[in-house]
Design a protein around this motif. Structure first.
Motif, PDB file in Angstrom:
ATOM      1  N   ASP A 195      12.419  92.782 -29.434  1.00  0.00           N
ATOM      2  CA  ASP A 195      11.143  92.031 -29.959  1.00  0.00           C
ATOM      3  C   ASP A 195       9.751  92.312 -29.193  1.00  0.00           C
ATOM      4  OD1 ASP A 195      12.342  90.824 -32.042  1.00  0.00           O
ATOM      5  OD2 ASP A 195      12.102  88.991 -31.428  1.00  0.00           O
ATOM      6  N   ARG A 196      10.163  92.725 -27.932  1.00  0.00           N
ATOM      7  CA  ARG A 196       9.039  93.063 -26.819  1.00  0.00           C
ATOM      8  C   ARG A 196       8.436  94.371 -27.089  1.00  0.00           C
ATOM      9  NH1 ARG A 196      12.762  91.810 -21.673  1.00  0.00           N
ATOM     10  NH2 ARG A 196      14.265  92.658 -23.204  1.00  0.00           N
ATOM     11  N   LEU A 197       8.927  95.268 -28.243  1.00  0.00           N
ATOM     12  CA  LEU A 197       8.211  96.571 -28.489  1.00  0.00           C
ATOM     13  C   LEU A 197       7.365  96.095 -29.842  1.00  0.00           C
ATOM     14  CD1 LEU A 197      11.137  99.210 -27.859  1.00  0.00           C
ATOM     15  CD2 LEU A 197       8.879  98.678 -26.735  1.00  0.00           C
ATOM     16  N   ARG A 198       7.521  94.820 -30.264  1.00  0.00           N
ATOM     17  CA  ARG A 198       6.608  94.635 -31.539  1.00  0.00           C
ATOM     18  C   ARG A 198       5.281  95.032 -31.450  1.00  0.00           C
ATOM     19  NH1 ARG A 198       7.488  89.805 -28.535  1.00  0.00           N
ATOM     20  NH2 ARG A 198       5.254  88.818 -28.576  1.00  0.00           N
ATOM     21  N   GLU A 199       4.648  94.956 -32.646  1.00  0.00           N
ATOM     22  CA  GLU A 199       3.309  95.196 -32.611  1.00  0.00           C
ATOM     23  C   GLU A 199       2.582  94.004 -32.130  1.00  0.00           C
ATOM     24  OE1 GLU A 199       0.625  96.871 -33.145  1.00  0.00           O
ATOM     25  OE2 GLU A 199       0.662  97.555 -35.354  1.00  0.00           O
ATOM     26  N   ARG A 200       1.207  94.522 -31.483  1.00  0.00           N
ATOM     27  CA  ARG A 200       0.438  93.420 -31.157  1.00  0.00           C
ATOM     28  C   ARG A 200       0.147  92.455 -32.037  1.00  0.00           C
ATOM     29  NH1 ARG A 200      -5.527  94.804 -28.428  1.00  0.00           N
ATOM     30  NH2 ARG A 200      -6.069  92.880 -27.733  1.00  0.00           N
ATOM     31  N   MET A 247       6.379  95.582 -20.207  1.00  0.00           N
ATOM     32  CA  MET A 247       6.852  95.778 -18.751  1.00  0.00           C
ATOM     33  C   MET A 247       7.936  95.086 -18.355  1.00  0.00           C
ATOM     34  SD  MET A 247       5.093  98.505 -17.628  1.00  0.00           S
ATOM     35  CE  MET A 247       6.178  98.069 -16.084  1.00  0.00           C
ATOM     36  N   SER A 248       8.150  93.849 -18.935  1.00  0.00           N
ATOM     37  CA  SER A 248       9.572  92.985 -18.715  1.00  0.00           C
ATOM     38  C   SER A 248      10.514  93.746 -19.317  1.00  0.00           C
ATOM     39  CB  SER A 248       9.390  91.764 -19.324  1.00  0.00           C
ATOM     40  OG  SER A 248       9.463  91.745 -20.715  1.00  0.00           O
ATOM     41  N   LEU A 249      10.500  94.479 -20.426  1.00  0.00           N
ATOM     42  CA  LEU A 249      11.587  95.082 -20.773  1.00  0.00           C
ATOM     43  C   LEU A 249      11.789  96.382 -20.009  1.00  0.00           C
ATOM     44  CD1 LEU A 249      13.664  96.185 -23.089  1.00  0.00           C
ATOM     45  CD2 LEU A 249      11.778  97.382 -24.147  1.00  0.00           C
ATOM     46  N   ILE A 250      10.768  97.220 -19.449  1.00  0.00           N
ATOM     47  CA  ILE A 250      11.147  98.285 -18.707  1.00  0.00           C
ATOM     48  C   ILE A 250      11.836  97.982 -17.204  1.00  0.00           C
ATOM     49  CG2 ILE A 250       9.927  99.957 -17.308  1.00  0.00           C
ATOM     50  CD1 ILE A 250       9.721 100.660 -20.178  1.00  0.00           C
TER      51      ILE A 250
END
Length: 222
Positions: A126-131, A173-176
């Protein structure tokens, strides 16, 4: 340790890299003094039904409806980009694909997986979701400019409950950082959305997140 590399397949002029295809290019390492354990590429979804209709579609639940996937053009855009990336030896079957859960990204990721014959399943985050464009969801895409103008002014967008650029950057960035802790010497393809990836690119370039529109735009399938 490897540099963070963001892919948009069009060669920047300072680089002496052969042009792959007009309109696409390979970005150079974005932050020379920041090192990562893995290599990261990013891909915006192909043209979606909402894009074709000229509407903002940022609601997470709505975005997972099967009717809001890619148009035929969008599927062709993704396939063309991935074929070029394969020719340039950027990705292969060992690449780990991470995707936003929206249908337009899911279908983009599936095209990639099938084309590169990926040996690992697609991971959704979900951290890659749309703004989240808040009250502007389902509004004409001309409303984007209102948000971007407010971004430049450093607005937190209280009027329309739009997710701020800083909040978007923090979640991606938390995902990275999580991937950096879990993996080493792996190649990732992040399938996501225009603003999400644009803001990530700004952050990696050490530009303020709210100034992301100063960078070249990300087109569908890039």
């Amino acid at each position: 340790m490897k540099p963070f590399i963001l892919v948009r397949i069009q060669v920047p002029e300072p680089r002496k890299i052969p042009r792959i295809r007009e309109g696409f290019f390979l970005c150079y390492p974005l932050v020379m003094n920041t090192r990562f354990h893995n290599t990261y590429y990013a891909l915006r979804h192909g043209e979606s039904v909402s894009n074709r209709a000229g509407l903002i579609q940022s609601d997470l639940e709505q975005g997972q409806h099967e009717s809001l996937g890619l148009t035929p053009l969008g599927k062709d855009q993704v396939l063309s980009t991935i074929v070029d990336a394969q020719i340039a030896n950027l990705i292969d079957r060992s690449t780990l694909i991470l995707s936003s859960p929206y249908t337009r990204c899911l279908e983009t990721a599936q095209i990639v997986k099938e084309q590169i014959k990926a040996i690992n399943p697609i991971q959704f985050d979900d951290r890659l979701r749309e703004r989240d464009f808040g009250e502007l969801n389902d509004q004409p895409i001309q409303s984007y400019q209102e948000v971007w103008d407010a971004d430049k002014a450093g607005s937190a967008h209280p009027d329309h409950n739009v997710e701020s650029a800083t909040m978007v950057l923090h979640r991606v960035m938390s995902l990275i950082h999580e991937l950096e802790k879990r993996y080493q010497d792996r190649t990732f393809l992040l399938v996501s959305h225009g603003d999400t990836l644009h803001i990530l690119q700004a952050g990696i370039l050490q530009k303020p997140a709210h100034l992301h529109q100063e960078l070249p735009p990300l087109k569908n399938g890039e």
